[in-house]
Design a protein around this motif. Structure first.
Motif, PDB file in Angstrom:
ATOM      1  N   LEU A   1       3.697  -4.196   7.921  1.00 20.20           N
ATOM      2  CA  LEU A   1       3.977  -3.858   6.595  1.00 20.20           C
ATOM      3  C   LEU A   1       5.191  -3.724   6.258  1.00 20.20           C
ATOM      4  O   LEU A   1       5.931  -3.955   5.214  1.00 20.20           O
TER       5      LEU A   1
ATOM      6  N   VAL B   1       0.052   4.194   4.608  1.00 20.56           N
ATOM      7  CA  VAL B   1      -0.974   3.614   5.973  1.00 20.56           C
ATOM      8  C   VAL B   1      -0.508   4.647   7.267  1.00 20.56           C
ATOM      9  O   VAL B   1       0.566   4.773   7.265  1.00 20.56           O
TER      10      VAL B   1
ATOM     11  N   LEU C   1      -9.672  -1.036   6.541  1.00 16.53           N
ATOM     12  CA  LEU C   1      -8.492  -1.851   5.671  1.00 16.53           C
ATOM     13  C   LEU C   1      -8.844  -2.102   4.353  1.00 16.53           C
ATOM     14  O   LEU C   1     -10.133  -2.102   3.892  1.00 16.53           O
TER      15      LEU C   1
ATOM     16  N   PRO D   1       0.942  -1.140   0.000  1.00 17.26           N
ATOM     17  CA  PRO D   1      -0.023  -0.009  -0.059  1.00 17.26           C
ATOM     18  C   PRO D   1       0.721   1.298   0.113  1.00 17.26           C
ATOM     19  O   PRO D   1       1.902   1.145   0.584  1.00 17.26           O
TER      20      PRO D   1
ATOM     21  N   LYS E   1      -0.024  -7.487   5.702  1.00 20.42           N
ATOM     22  CA  LYS E   1       0.059  -7.172   7.071  1.00 20.42           C
ATOM     23  C   LYS E   1       0.230  -8.784   7.274  1.00 20.42           C
ATOM     24  O   LYS E   1       1.048  -9.322   8.410  1.00 20.42           O
TER      25      LYS E   1
ATOM     26  N   ILE F   1      -3.811  -4.233   2.097  1.00 24.93           N
ATOM     27  CA  ILE F   1      -3.180  -3.785   3.388  1.00 24.93           C
ATOM     28  C   ILE F   1      -3.166  -5.298   4.297  1.00 24.93           C
ATOM     29  O   ILE F   1      -2.142  -5.781   4.806  1.00 24.93           O
TER      30      ILE F   1
ATOM     31  N   SER G   1       1.090  -1.448  11.295  1.00 23.16           N
ATOM     32  CA  SER G   1       1.830  -0.876  10.165  1.00 23.16           C
ATOM     33  C   SER G   1       3.341  -1.119  10.288  1.00 23.16           C
ATOM     34  O   SER G   1       4.028  -1.292   9.150  1.00 23.16           O
TER      35      SER G   1
END
Length: 178
Positions: free
Chosen positions: A20, A10, A147, A7, A155, A151, A17
């Motif tokens: 990610l 975020v 979300l 993404p 994640k 994402i 986060s």
């Protein structure tokens, strides 16, 4: 298949986060495969006698951490599926500690948990490969947070890497020092 990139933006304040940022690769499918292999390699390197080790009183065992990865991935994959269908239902969260209390890891071997993880991850990979590319950025709400399937996929990948790091640094290091 078109690449499923990370993404663009975020909110760094969101609890996930960091997952990610540690997810490896430039494409989600590649990242899921990399982190799958990371978990498999870790489990293969573990001695069964360590599987019930806790690095501190009240912390999960190594088997519970691995089972948590499976449980969490199932919950989040389900959310990704729902959101990819433009489902606007506000999906509830779950209590990972309550799940851990009933995880049955006392009756499972490391090999069984590894096999479960492989099955869950392969299913996750197939799910993301089958989604309509337009749906990766559909917004949904899970655990009171907005979300997207994109994402969630990243994640999932970073979450398993995060827990591999914890096992290596906290569980295995302490075992070494003992």
């Amino acid at each position: 298949m078109k690449s499923i990139e990370k993404p663009n933006s975020v909110d760094p304040e969101l609890y996930f986060s960091p997952f990610l940022s540690i997810a490896k690769g430039v494409d989600l499918i590649e990242s899921l495969i990399i982190s799958k292999n990371e978990v498999i390699d870790l489990v293969d390197a573990l001695d069964n006698s360590m599987s019930d080790h806790r690095y501190e009183e009240g912390k999960w065992t190594i088997k519970q951490v691995l089972k948590h990865i499976c449980d969490s991935e199932r919950v989040h994959s389900y959310r990704a599926l729902r959101f990819s269908k433009n489902d606007k239902t506000d999906l509830p969260g779950y209590d990972e500690n309550e799940y851990a209390k009933l995880d049955n890891t006392d009756n499972l071997s490391l090999e069984q948990i590894k096999d479960e993880f492989i099955a869950v991850r392969n299913s996750t990979i197939q799910l993301f490969m089958s989604l309509n590319p337009e749906s990766f950025d559909y917004l949904g709400k899970g655990n009171k947070q907005e979300l997207t399937p994109r994402i969630i996929g990243w994640k999932i990948s970073g979450h398993s890497s995060h827990h591999c790091k914890i096992i290596k640094e906290k569980y295995l290091q302490l075992k070494h020092d003992a």
